[in-house]
Design a protein around this motif. Structure first.
Motif, PDB file in Angstrom:
ATOM      1  N   ASP A  26      -5.288   7.300 -10.269  1.00 45.55           N
ATOM      2  CA  ASP A  26      -4.443   8.475 -10.179  1.00 45.55           C
ATOM      3  C   ASP A  26      -4.493   9.256 -11.494  1.00 45.55           C
ATOM      4  N   ARG A  79       0.898  -1.502 -18.037  1.00 42.57           N
ATOM      5  CA  ARG A  79       1.241  -0.085 -17.930  1.00 42.57           C
ATOM      6  C   ARG A  79       1.652   0.475 -19.281  1.00 42.57           C
ATOM      7  N   PRO A  84       2.249   5.864  -7.231  1.00 44.97           N
ATOM      8  CA  PRO A  84       1.393   4.793  -7.727  1.00 44.97           C
ATOM      9  C   PRO A  84       2.113   3.881  -8.707  1.00 44.97           C
ATOM     10  N   ILE A 141       0.834  -1.189   0.000  1.00 45.80           N
ATOM     11  CA  ILE A 141       0.000   0.000   0.000  1.00 45.80           C
ATOM     12  C   ILE A 141       0.872   1.243   0.000  1.00 45.80           C
ATOM     13  N   VAL A 189       2.214   2.019  -3.280  1.00 48.61           N
ATOM     14  CA  VAL A 189       1.169   2.452  -4.197  1.00 48.61           C
ATOM     15  C   VAL A 189       0.775   3.892  -3.896  1.00 48.61           C
ATOM     16  N   LEU A 190       0.732   4.197  -2.600  1.00 44.90           N
ATOM     17  CA  LEU A 190       0.281   5.529  -2.224  1.00 44.90           C
ATOM     18  C   LEU A 190       1.343   6.583  -2.505  1.00 44.90           C
ATOM     19  N   ASN A 191       2.545   6.273  -2.132  1.00 51.51           N
ATOM     20  CA  ASN A 191       3.577   7.283  -2.300  1.00 51.51           C
ATOM     21  C   ASN A 191       3.851   7.569  -3.767  1.00 51.51           C
ATOM     22  N   ALA A 193      -4.661   1.399  -8.929  1.00 51.39           N
ATOM     23  CA  ALA A 193      -4.302   2.655  -8.268  1.00 51.39           C
ATOM     24  C   ALA A 193      -3.747   3.646  -9.285  1.00 51.39           C
ATOM     25  N   MET A 194      -2.951   3.145 -10.223  1.00 50.88           N
ATOM     26  CA  MET A 194      -2.391   4.018 -11.248  1.00 50.88           C
ATOM     27  C   MET A 194      -3.507   4.619 -12.096  1.00 50.88           C
ATOM     28  N   ARG A 243      -7.507   7.817  -1.126  1.00 53.21           N
ATOM     29  CA  ARG A 243      -6.567   8.882  -0.853  1.00 53.21           C
ATOM     30  C   ARG A 243      -6.492   9.855  -2.011  1.00 53.21           C
ATOM     31  N   GLY A 292      -1.874  -2.421  -7.966  1.00 53.44           N
ATOM     32  CA  GLY A 292      -1.016  -1.347  -8.438  1.00 53.44           C
ATOM     33  C   GLY A 292      -1.557  -0.694  -9.694  1.00 53.44           C
ATOM     34  N   ALA A 311      -5.776   3.296  -1.947  1.00 60.36           N
ATOM     35  CA  ALA A 311      -5.114   4.239  -2.831  1.00 60.36           C
ATOM     36  C   ALA A 311      -6.115   5.189  -3.457  1.00 60.36           C
ATOM     37  N   VAL A 332      -5.861  -2.645  -1.047  1.00 62.02           N
ATOM     38  CA  VAL A 332      -4.865  -1.668  -1.460  1.00 62.02           C
ATOM     39  C   VAL A 332      -5.451  -0.674  -2.432  1.00 62.02           C
TER      40      VAL A 332
END
Lengths: 338, 587
Positions: free
Chosen positions: B495, B458, A35, A28, A31-33, B491-492, B280, B488, B277, B273
């Motif tokens: 973002d 990605r 992504p 996590i 991923v947070l710091n 989350a990307m 946030r 991951g 993410a 996760v």
């Protein structure tokens, strides 16, 4: 709650949730710091060496490990060197007559002997090897070119609406037409006529009747590739069809084309020598392995064993290399095992 | 629990390869007792499948194996192939991942089951074996077993094929069943049914079971004990409750928290996760700019009453239309700027057809597609070409979506080249794009095979972003990825959505993935949208029967909840042969 029987919330589960605190859980946190960082590091050390070993390097290793590839390469290289240099240094030419020694066996002067007409067999075999090699390589390349163009175009347009299907149908029928034509008869008809201009006409003539099966296979392979997502993606990006064919489809069937071309060389050589043997191939003032064999005398083995052995060695060495190449390119074949 | 059926001690499997020896399994030891279900969990490449193939004695000849496997007191490695064949299908049986390729397509399903019966019981007559096959099919809940036994595998649906595989596996009442990812290829509602069937079959036979899976949700409802594997080694083993509620190892915790939870709303905590993410990211956005209400934002994509009908034709010479397949049957929805709409449904519901209709940028058969207010049917060739940069797609399979013969720099450049970008601008953007999706600019010269699945996905996203699109269509972008990688990538994506203001059309069959990323959800079934609404509303209060069914079928990685949802589904009477006659006479 979405599900009546869903009674989440035991203490343990709550505890587990606490673990998803970024400070505790590195997945996590990463991923947070950022992504992007959770799995970006490429493998290190040993694994990195694996990753960076390219396809061509892998191919080279697998090919060279193959015993038959080694034999084939050595024999083929020897034959090519002979074909290039032997006629330069040998004292007799292919049409020099030495009637005094007619029908005599191998000697220090005539390495493979002399035939009934007083012609030196070694000189003729080497000259024939030259011609046969040029015709074999040229025909194989031209055949592959024809079949790539027809096969890829037919396979590509077949999924492009009604007009595409029509064009594909026309090309398939062209292939079928060429398959049902009695090619041997046409070759026998045209070959002597065209020979009067240049012996090189043999190349397009042989290629014209040899491209059909490869084209069919390539068409099927292209049809498969057209359905893959990366070709689809190119379409959705607006990439021009011709660019898609050359940049996406061709490189992905290239390995198969290489194998087919290699094996095509030996096929073309056999076709040419066969025609020459029955008198419809290479004509005077050129000589091919087939015309050398034409002068055989069954009671004097030295008149036909050397050219036949050279021809066999040539075809077998090419086939050995072609098959080793196929094994090296095919990951499911035995060559991938160590 | 004392009868040990299978014990594996210190198993190590290695394969020789081009790059030296590959260790597939290292020092693995476990035991399975009678009537116990062990789940081996791990991500792809962790060695879980190889270890079970070793138990079946099915590893290729090139593998070198050390250690000891004992099945009911017999050492597997001392047996020859003939003795092993007697065990396979009789004492051990296996359920494979892909039911399509596990059944021979040219034989009738009933014959294939009867074959298993007759191989190990040659004394039975062919007719008796056939009757037994029908019983077994009935037992696993296949309707009209007598007729179905005479059909070929292609006439079965995926779920039915897997049921037939289970029927085959339990035919000789084995002591040990190995199930290798038995539900990975199936839809979520079918998956729930098949897992329930497998569980009740195991309980009925009292057989030991080894379940191999990557899905923690499936494990929770099924296993008694769990063994977690990573990079060819065992990480942790223990009782199921222990693993789920008190995991000792960090990797197990990471694995658990990477699973998206469908049962947790965002307000209830951060079990996953991706959820964490996304939350946030969302908070950060809310803090900086006040959200504009949805209705006031311009629509990026509008679909109105879209139809796509495929005719079903018959006859070789003269094609006549005998029916029609309504793949998309009048759907309407719209996507506003910066919004993520999820299209959810099971395979065959018309999701992909809808996407393709949108991506074609042509006039649809019936209905209207508008992109940025412009109707796709009215575009000139030039406009359509330009619009290709506004609407881009990310495909499901990261292995197939990138040309293996092109370096990734060229792959990302391709759409820009089509739009006529200058060379310097392309170079600049490739660097920026690679950084944006979390790869290094130095990677541009490498080929797709050098990257892992997540990294390739990605690259796919970078390609989709290349020309500053307004809308990205995501076709199941995470379903081919491992859970930790999936988190991951999700989350990307979230973002990117907030940073770049791109809109997403996110197609998925997995509700738990969609929950955390989408603003609105459209549930699709048989070419129609049965329900559309804000994500929270659909999850907390599904209106349509089908949405409820879908939600209830999603596996939840929590043993207590999962156990409470279970039902008994295997027909005991049919299995024991009490009611066989009606089945066979019906045929």
């Amino acid at each position: 709650m979405t599900n009546p029987s869903d009674m989440r919330g035991t203490d343990e589960a709550a505890q587990l949730q606490a673990h998803s605190d970024p400070a505790e859980n590195p997945v996590i946190a990463s991923v947070l710091n950022d992504p992007s960082l959770s799995e970006q590091d490429l493998p290190q050390g040993d694994a990195r060496a694996i990753e960076s070993m390219g396809r061509s390097e892998l191919l080279r290793r697998r090919f060279l490990r193959n015993r038959s590839a080694q034999i084939g390469m050595v024999v083929f290289a020897l034959l090519v060197l002979l074909a290039i240099f032997a006629p330069m240094f040998y004292q007799y030419g292919p049409f020099e007559r030495d009637l005094r020694n007619a029908l005599s066996g191998p000697s220090a002067y005539h390495w493979f002997g002399v035939n009934e007409r007083g012609l030196d067999i070694f000189a003729r075999t080497m000259q024939g090897l030259r011609i046969s090699l040029v015709i074999g390589l040229g025909t194989a390349v031209l055949t592959s070119f024809l079949s790539v163009v027809v096969g890829i175009v037919a396979g590509f347009v077949s999924s492009k609406g009604r007009w595409g299907a029509l064009a594909d149908g026309a090309l398939v029928n062209l292939i079928n037409l060429f398959l049902v034509i009695p090619s041997l008869l046409l070759l026998m008809l045209f070959s002597p006529v065209l020979q009067q201009r240049s012996w090189l006409w043999m190349i397009p003539l042989l290629a014209l009747f040899a491209w059909m099966l490869t084209a069919r296979v390539l068409r099927a392979m292209t049809q498969q590739l057209v359905r893959t997502e990366y070709v689809e993606a190119a379409k959705f990006m607006g990439v021009h069809p011709v660019v898609t064919m050359t940049r996406h489809i061709l490189p992905n069937i290239a390995s198969w084309i290489i194998i087919d071309t290699t094996l095509g060389v030996s096929g073309a050589i056999l076709g040419e020598t066969g025609l020459s043997f029955i008198g419809f191939g290479i004509q005077y003032p050129q000589v091919s392995l087939g015309t050398v064999l034409q002068d055989y005398n069954i009671s004097a083995p030295y008149t036909w064993i050397p050219p036949a052995a050279v021809l066999a060695a040539l075809v077998i060495s090419i086939n050995l290399m072609g098959e080793a190449l196929r094994d090296a390119l095919d990951p499911t074949s035995g060559a991938s095992r160590l | 629990m004392s009868d040990t059926i299978l014990s594996v001690r210190d198993l190590t499997v290695t394969f020789p390869s081009e790059h030296g020896t590959v260790r597939a399994v290292q020092n693995l030891s476990y035991e399975v007792h009678k009537g116990e279900a062990l789940a081996i969990v791990g991500e792809s490449g962790s060695g879980k499948s190889v270890s079970s193939l070793a138990v079946m004695g099915l590893l290729p000849a090139t593998a070198s194996i050390s250690g000891e496997i004992e099945l009911m007191g017999r050492k597997i490695f001392t047996l020859d192939d003939k003795q092993l064949s007697e065990l396979r299908g009789n004492t051990i049986s296996m359920v494979f991942q892909d039911p399509l390729s596990a059944l021979t397509p040219v034989y009738r399903v009933g014959d294939q089951i009867a074959e298993v019966v007759r191989i190990h019981h040659p004394e039975r007559s062919a007719a008796a074996a056939q009757a037994r096959a029908v019983e077994l099919l009935e037992a696993v809940g296949i309707p009209e077993p007598g007729r179905r036994a005479k059909q070929y595998p292609h006439e079965f649906s995926g779920g039915m094929r897997q049921r037939a595989m289970i029927a085959m596996a339990i035919a000789n009442e084995p002591e040990l069943i190995i199930a290798d990812e038995p539900t990975t290829a199936l839809d979520v509602t079918i998956q729930a049914q098949v897992m329930e069937l497998l569980k009740s079959a195991q309980e009925l036979l009292g057989a030991a079971t080894v379940l191999i899976t990557h899905d923690m949700g499936v494990v929770a409802g099924f296993a008694d004990r769990v063994l977690v594997m990573k990079d060819s080694r065992m990480v942790e083993t223990g009782e199921v409750d222990e693993i789920f509620y008190r995991p000792r190892e960090k990797y197990t915790r990471d694995l658990l928290s990477a699973v998206p939870r469908v049962d947790l709303a965002e307000s209830e905590g951060t079990a996953s996760v991706a959820g964490a993410a996304l939350r946030r990211v969302a908070e950060a956005v809310e803090a900086t700019e006040p959200a504009i209400p949805r209705e006031e934002r311009p629509a990026v994509l509008e679909v109105e009453d879209l139809h796509r009908v495929y005719p079903i034709t018959k006859g070789a010479l003269v094609r006549r239309k005998v029916g029609e397949q309504r793949a998309v049957d009048g759907i309407s929805f719209d996507i506003r700027e910066g919004e993520c709409v999820a299209l959810v449904g099971e395979s065959g519901c018309g999701k992909t057809t809808t996407l393709m209709e949108i991506m074609q940028l042509r006039t649809p058969q019936q209905g209207v597609i508008r992109i940025g207010g412009k109707e796709t049917g009215s575009l000139t060739r030039k406009e359509r070409q330009a619009l290709r940069s506004d609407v881009t797609i990310v495909f499901q399979d990261p292995m197939a979506a990138l040309d293996p013969r092109m370096p990734i720099g060229d792959i990302i450049r391709e759409p820009m080249r089509v739009q006529g970008y200058s060379a310097e601008r392309m170079a600049e953007r490739v660097e920026w794009l690679l950084k944006t999706v979390g790869l290094l600019p130095e990677h541009a010269a490498r080929y797709p095979t050098e990257f892992s699945g997540g990294q390739r996905q990605r690259v796919g996203v970078a390609r989709a972003l290349a020309c500053d699109p307004k809308l990205i269509v995501l076709d199941e972008p995470t379903s081919a990825l491992d859970v930790t990688v999936q988190a991951g990538v999700l989350a990307m994506l979230a973002d990117l959505k907030t940073r770049l203001g791109v809109s997403f059309l996110f197609v998925s069959h997995d509700l738990s993935v969609v929950r955390h990323i989408s603003d609105r959800i459209a549930v699709m079934r048989q070419g129609r949208i049965v329900e559309i609404g804000a994500t929270e509303d659909v999850f907390s209060d599904p209106q349509h029967e089908y949405s409820k069914e879908l939600l209830a079928a999603v596996p939840i990685p929590d043993p207590v909840i999962a156990r409470s949802r279970r039902r008994m589904v295997l027909d005991r009477a049919a299995f024991e042969g009490a009611a066989p006659e009606d089945g066979s006479t019906a045929a």
